[in-house]
Every structure is written in structure tokens, then in C-alpha cells.
Enzyme design. Structure first.
Site, PDB file in Angstrom:
ATOM      1  CE1 TYR A 246     -13.781   5.714   3.266  1.00  0.00           C
ATOM      2  CE2 TYR A 246     -14.961   4.149   4.651  1.00  0.00           C
ATOM      3  CZ  TYR A 246     -13.800   4.560   4.025  1.00  0.00           C
ATOM      4  OH  TYR A 246     -12.654   3.810   4.165  1.00  0.00           O
TER       5      TYR A 246
ATOM      6  CB  SER B 272       1.405   5.826   1.370  1.00  0.00           C
ATOM      7  OG  SER B 272       1.127   6.080   0.007  1.00  0.00           O
TER       8      SER B 272
ATOM      9  CE  LYS C 172     -10.788   1.012   4.713  1.00  0.00           C
ATOM     10  NZ  LYS C 172      -9.481   0.383   4.431  1.00  0.00           N
TER      11      LYS C 172
ATOM     12  N   GLY D 268       0.766  -1.252   0.000  1.00  0.00           N
ATOM     13  CA  GLY D 268       0.000   0.000   0.000  1.00  0.00           C
ATOM     14  C   GLY D 268       0.787   1.287   0.000  1.00  0.00           C
TER      15      GLY D 268
ATOM     16  CG  ASP E 178      -4.092  -5.614  -9.262  1.00  0.00           C
ATOM     17  OD1 ASP E 178      -4.880  -5.916  -8.328  1.00  0.00           O
ATOM     18  OD2 ASP E 178      -4.470  -5.037 -10.296  1.00  0.00           O
TER      19      ASP E 178
ATOM     20  CB  THR F 221      -3.100   9.722   2.033  1.00  0.00           C
ATOM     21  OG1 THR F 221      -4.453   9.261   1.958  1.00  0.00           O
ATOM     22  CG2 THR F 221      -2.588   9.585   3.463  1.00  0.00           C
ATOM     23  CG  LEU F 222      -2.840   9.281  -4.407  1.00  0.00           C
ATOM     24  CD1 LEU F 222      -2.543  10.604  -5.102  1.00  0.00           C
ATOM     25  CD2 LEU F 222      -1.930   8.180  -4.952  1.00  0.00           C
TER      26      LEU F 222
ATOM     27  CB  ALA G 250     -14.778   2.249  -3.713  1.00  0.00           C
TER      28      ALA G 250
HETATM   29  P1  NAD Z   1      -2.794   5.827  -0.400  1.00  0.00           P
HETATM   30  O1  NAD Z   1      -3.464   6.213  -1.660  1.00  0.00           O
HETATM   31  O2  NAD Z   1      -1.456   6.340  -0.135  1.00  0.00           O
HETATM   32  O3  NAD Z   1      -2.788   4.234  -0.246  1.00  0.00           O
HETATM   33  C1  NAD Z   1      -3.747   3.398  -0.834  1.00  0.00           C
HETATM   34  C2  NAD Z   1      -2.971   2.279  -1.494  1.00  0.00           C
HETATM   35  O4  NAD Z   1      -3.850   1.277  -2.014  1.00  0.00           O
HETATM   36  C3  NAD Z   1      -2.110   2.762  -2.669  1.00  0.00           C
HETATM   37  O5  NAD Z   1      -0.759   2.434  -2.438  1.00  0.00           O
HETATM   38  C4  NAD Z   1      -2.642   1.970  -3.854  1.00  0.00           C
HETATM   39  O6  NAD Z   1      -1.639   1.623  -4.778  1.00  0.00           O
HETATM   40  C5  NAD Z   1      -3.193   0.748  -3.138  1.00  0.00           C
HETATM   41  N1  NAD Z   1      -4.108  -0.032  -3.978  1.00  0.00           N
HETATM   42  C6  NAD Z   1      -5.323   0.308  -4.478  1.00  0.00           C
HETATM   43  N2  NAD Z   1      -5.810  -0.669  -5.246  1.00  0.00           N
HETATM   44  C7  NAD Z   1      -4.881  -1.678  -5.239  1.00  0.00           C
HETATM   45  C8  NAD Z   1      -4.775  -2.956  -5.863  1.00  0.00           C
HETATM   46  N3  NAD Z   1      -5.740  -3.430  -6.678  1.00  0.00           N
HETATM   47  N4  NAD Z   1      -3.663  -3.708  -5.632  1.00  0.00           N
HETATM   48  C9  NAD Z   1      -2.684  -3.257  -4.818  1.00  0.00           C
HETATM   49  N5  NAD Z   1      -2.722  -2.052  -4.206  1.00  0.00           N
HETATM   50  C10 NAD Z   1      -3.800  -1.269  -4.426  1.00  0.00           C
HETATM   51  O7  NAD Z   1      -3.814   6.273   0.760  1.00  0.00           O
HETATM   52  P2  NAD Z   1      -3.820   5.968   2.339  1.00  0.00           P
HETATM   53  O8  NAD Z   1      -4.696   6.994   2.918  1.00  0.00           O
HETATM   54  O9  NAD Z   1      -2.450   5.791   2.826  1.00  0.00           O
HETATM   55  O10 NAD Z   1      -4.627   4.591   2.411  1.00  0.00           O
HETATM   56  C11 NAD Z   1      -4.085   3.426   3.001  1.00  0.00           C
HETATM   57  C12 NAD Z   1      -5.117   2.697   3.834  1.00  0.00           C
HETATM   58  O11 NAD Z   1      -5.489   3.519   4.935  1.00  0.00           O
HETATM   59  C13 NAD Z   1      -6.409   2.353   3.114  1.00  0.00           C
HETATM   60  O12 NAD Z   1      -6.850   1.071   3.532  1.00  0.00           O
HETATM   61  C14 NAD Z   1      -7.359   3.412   3.621  1.00  0.00           C
HETATM   62  O13 NAD Z   1      -8.698   2.987   3.559  1.00  0.00           O
HETATM   63  C15 NAD Z   1      -6.887   3.536   5.046  1.00  0.00           C
HETATM   64  N6  NAD Z   1      -7.311   4.736   5.757  1.00  0.00           N
HETATM   65  C16 NAD Z   1      -7.086   5.970   5.223  1.00  0.00           C
HETATM   66  C17 NAD Z   1      -7.498   7.109   5.915  1.00  0.00           C
HETATM   67  C18 NAD Z   1      -7.312   8.484   5.338  1.00  0.00           C
HETATM   68  O14 NAD Z   1      -8.011   9.411   5.779  1.00  0.00           O
HETATM   69  N7  NAD Z   1      -6.413   8.686   4.398  1.00  0.00           N
HETATM   70  C19 NAD Z   1      -8.120   6.975   7.173  1.00  0.00           C
HETATM   71  C20 NAD Z   1      -8.316   5.697   7.701  1.00  0.00           C
HETATM   72  C21 NAD Z   1      -7.902   4.575   6.975  1.00  0.00           C
HETATM   73  O1  0WE Z   2     -10.423   4.772   2.893  1.00  0.00           O
HETATM   74  C1  0WE Z   2     -10.378   5.935   2.524  1.00  0.00           C
HETATM   75  C2  0WE Z   2     -10.363   6.271   1.052  1.00  0.00           C
HETATM   76  C3  0WE Z   2     -10.165   5.085   0.174  1.00  0.00           C
HETATM   77  C4  0WE Z   2     -10.435   5.337  -1.279  1.00  0.00           C
HETATM   78  C5  0WE Z   2     -10.150   6.536  -1.922  1.00  0.00           C
HETATM   79  C6  0WE Z   2     -10.425   6.676  -3.281  1.00  0.00           C
HETATM   80  C7  0WE Z   2     -10.222   7.963  -4.017  1.00  0.00           C
HETATM   81  C8  0WE Z   2      -9.965   7.729  -5.495  1.00  0.00           C
HETATM   82  C9  0WE Z   2     -10.983   4.314  -1.999  1.00  0.00           C
HETATM   83  N1  0WE Z   2     -11.253   4.422  -3.325  1.00  0.00           N
HETATM   84  C10 0WE Z   2     -10.983   5.572  -3.964  1.00  0.00           C
HETATM   85  N2  0WE Z   2     -11.271   5.652  -5.303  1.00  0.00           N
HETATM   86  C11 0WE Z   2     -10.859   6.674  -6.081  1.00  0.00           C
HETATM   87  O2  0WE Z   2     -11.160   6.725  -7.291  1.00  0.00           O
HETATM   88  N3  0WE Z   2     -10.381   6.946   3.472  1.00  0.00           N
HETATM   89  C12 0WE Z   2     -10.592   6.583   4.866  1.00  0.00           C
HETATM   90  C13 0WE Z   2     -10.236   8.381   3.161  1.00  0.00           C
HETATM   91  C14 0WE Z   2     -11.610   8.956   2.965  1.00  0.00           C
HETATM   92  O3  0WE Z   2     -12.257   8.784   1.800  1.00  0.00           O
HETATM   93  C15 0WE Z   2     -13.509   9.367   1.946  1.00  0.00           C
HETATM   94  C16 0WE Z   2     -13.627   9.895   3.242  1.00  0.00           C
HETATM   95  C17 0WE Z   2     -12.413   9.613   3.914  1.00  0.00           C
HETATM   96  C18 0WE Z   2     -12.055   9.952   5.316  1.00  0.00           C
HETATM   97  C19 0WE Z   2     -14.556   9.457   1.039  1.00  0.00           C
HETATM   98  C20 0WE Z   2     -15.731  10.105   1.429  1.00  0.00           C
HETATM   99  C21 0WE Z   2     -15.847  10.615   2.704  1.00  0.00           C
HETATM  100  C22 0WE Z   2     -14.801  10.522   3.625  1.00  0.00           C
END
Ligand code: NAD
Ligand code: 0WE
Length: 256
Positions: free
Chosen positions: A156, A19, A163, A13, A65, A194-195, A96
Site C-alpha cells: 500500500y 465504485s 491516507k 469518485g 480532475d 473495485t476498479l 498513486a
Molecule cells: P474506484 O476506482 O471506483 O474509485 C476511485 C476514484 O478516484 C475513481 O472514480 C477515479 O476516477 C477517481 N480519481 C482518481 N484520480 C482522480 C483525479 N485526479 N481527479 C478526480 N478523480 C480521480 O475505487 P474505490 O475503491 O471505489 O475507491 C474510492 C475510495 O475508497 C478511494 O479513496 C479509496 O482509497 C477508498 N478505499 C477503497 C478501498 C478498497 O478496498 N477498494 C478500501 C478502503 C478505502
Molecule cells: O485505496 C486503495 C487503492 C487506491 C489506488 C489504487 C490504484 C490502482 C491503479 C490508488 N492508486 C492506484 N494507482 C493505480 O495505478 N485501496 C484501499 C485498495 C487497495 O489498494 C492496495 C491495497 C488495497 C486494500 C494496494 C496494495 C495493497 C492493498
């Protein structure tokens, strides 16, 4: 002695330096673990190569992947070849289709539901099955989750349902792998810039909302996910499995 000295870990990830996976990987590395990294596809290879490279040449780098069983098999075969065993696994992967995070939940398509659950929840089972035979001295599996699994966070949508599946899978995996001394836990993080959060409508307002309403009156810092990830990976957490740990400045306890 460092808490993860002599341990081998794999991190799924990392996309870039923001990230969550990178924050936890840095903490695991600082605590003495030797790490392998996977990247989703060629698009992200260079990023991950550059970040992982800062840990030196002994770091493994592999494409994966998580929807591809052949790639998952190849990853664990390569880890077996290079490390011989494994102690730690970080699952920090979610996806998603964009349109499912924008509209009304009622409009969730069968395909968006399938993809969200395949990438974000089923993958934990598949990766755990790949890792378990290598975790010969026990192990710690950590997955990232979010509060939208248990309460409605507008937009979400299907990610919240995925989740919830990830968190339930964590409990069933903890039961399945407990006899092998493999622990499985989730970290439920507060919103992080993050991204994956980029371009989410109202995300900046969400950060402000947490600052105003979380007991600690601030947002979470990436280093704080690192320290929690290191604790869960360490022998200090040897009796903790199947849990969701909130690293959210206390937001989850609030009723109003
Ligand atoms: P991120 O975009 O840096 O990381 C998401 C990762 O998922 C990326 O590295 C992407 O390459 C990977 N990914 C997506 N589809 C994939 C696939 N088919 N195969 C392999 N890898 C795949 O964003 P992040 O915020 O660091 O997200 C990491 C985790 O943290 C996620 O599970 C996200 O739901 C969770 N999370 C994020 C937040 C937030 O607010 N950013 C809060 C709570 C939990
Ligand atoms: O888990 C997440 C986000 C995960 C995520 C983000 C994307 C953006 C780009 C999954 N799929 C996609 N698909 C894309 O095309 N979070 C916890 C961060 C997040 O995402 C939200 C949040 C929060 C917090 C979306 C709506 C509302 C709140």
C-alpha cells in the site's frame, strides 16, 4: 420522513457501478437527497452519465480532475447556479502511480509522493474550501480512507502515507469548519473489489485474510458503506466530527 429529504449533495469518485462512491450515492439518493456527480475525465463521462441518469434528469453531471483548481471552481459555481446551496459532499478519490504500489516503499519517488498526496489528500482541503460557502445551513463532508493509514499493509506504500494525511486533514478541517456547523468525517472501509483494487497483487488473498481474521468473519458489502454514509450525512450524526469510522467487520480492533 427520509433522513436526507431536501438535502443537496455532491459526489466525487464514481468510475463505475462497483465504485464505493456509487454505493454511497445510491444510499444518499434513496434517503431523499438530490445529487450532483463529477467525473475525472472524458474516459469516465459515459459511465457516470449512465449511472447518474438512473436518478432522473434533475441530477447534475460535471467534469472534475481534483488536481485542477479551475475545474474545482467551475464545479462549485455550477452547483451554486443549479442547487443554490449544498449539504453533503463525498470524497471517494485516490491515486498513486502504479509503480509506487508495487515496489519497496524505500524507492518511493518525489513525484509519486507528490501525486499521491495531491490527488488523495490535498483534494479534500480544496473541495471542502469550495463547498463550505454553499453549506449555509451546515453540512456533512465524508471521505473514504483505509487501514493502511495507521498500520503497514505491504504494497500500500505511499498510499498509506497519503491516507494518514487525509485522516489528519479531516481533523483539522473539522476544527476549521465546526463553527459553521460543517462536520468532516472519514469512513475506513475494509477491502472492496473495485476498479482501484483490480490488479493489486494478492488482493483475493487479502479478502480471504479478512474473512478469516475479522471478528464478523466476512468482508464488507457495498450497501453497508451506503448505510454508514447515510448515517454520517444525516442529522443523527450531528455531534460527530473529525472521526474515522471503521466499516471493516471489526478487523481494526485485532492485535493478532
Ligand atoms: P474506484 O476506482 O471506483 O474509485 C476511485 C476514484 O478516484 C475513481 O472514480 C477515479 O476516477 C477517481 N480519481 C482518481 N484520480 C482522480 C483525479 N485526479 N481527479 C478526480 N478523480 C480521480 O475505487 P474505490 O475503491 O471505489 O475507491 C474510492 C475510495 O475508497 C478511494 O479513496 C479509496 O482509497 C477508498 N478505499 C477503497 C478501498 C478498497 O478496498 N477498494 C478500501 C478502503 C478505502
Ligand atoms: O485505496 C486503495 C487503492 C487506491 C489506488 C489504487 C490504484 C490502482 C491503479 C490508488 N492508486 C492506484 N494507482 C493505480 O495505478 N485501496 C484501499 C485498495 C487497495 O489498494 C492496495 C491495497 C488495497 C486494500 C494496494 C496494495 C495493497 C492493498
Amino acid at each position: 420522513m427520509s433522513s436526507l429529504a431536501g438535502k443537496f449533495g455532491i459526489v466525487f469518485g464514481v468510475a463505475n457501478k462497483r465504485s464505493i462512491a456509487w454505493a454511497i450515492a445510491q444510499a444518499w439518493h434513496a434517503a431523499g437527497a438530490r445529487l450532483a456527480f463529477t467525473y475525472q475525465g472524458d474516459r469516465l463521462k459515459e459511465n457516470v452519465e449512465e449511472l447518474a441518469g438512473t436518478f432522473g434528469a434533475e441530477t447534475l453531471l460535471l467534469p472534475c480532475d481534483v488536481t485542477r483548481d479551475d475545474q474545482i471552481d467551475a464545479v462549485f459555481a455550477a452547483v451554486k447556479q443549479s442547487f443554490g446551496r449544498l449539504d453533503l459532499l463525498l470524497h471517494s478519490v485516490a491515486f498513486a502511480p502504479r509503480e509506487a504500489l508495487e515496489g519497496d516503499f524505500l524507492s518511493t519517488s518525489r513525484e509519486a509522493f507528490r501525486v499521491a498526496h495531491d490527488v488523495s489528500a490535498y483534494s479534500l482541503i480544496a473541495l471542502s474550501r469550495g463547498a463550505a460557502p454553499l453549506m449555509t445551513a451546515g453540512g456533512s463532508i465524508v471521505a473514504m480512507t483505509y487501514y493502511g493509514a495507521e498500520k503497514v499493509i505491504p504494497h500500500y506504500n505511499v498510499m498509506g502515507v497519503a491516507k494518514a494525511s487525509l485522516e489528519a486533514s479531516t481533523r483539522y478541517l473539522a476544527h476549521s469548519l465546526g463553527p459553521k456547523k460543517i462536520r468532516v468525517n472519514c469512513i475506513s472501509a475494509g477491502p472492496m473489489n473495485t476498479l482501484a483494487a483490480r490488479g493489486i497483487a494478492g488482493f483475493t488473498d487479502m479478502l480471504k485474510h479478512y474473512e478469516a481474521h475479522a471478528p464478523l468473519k466476512r468482508n464488507v458489502m457495498p450497501e453497508e458503506l451506503g448505510t454508514t454514509g447515510t448515517f454520517l450525512a444525516s442529522d443523527g450524526a450531528a455531534a460527530i466530527t473529525g472521526q474515522v469510522l471503521y466499516v471493516d467487520c471489526g478487523y481494526q480492533i485485532m492485535g493478532m
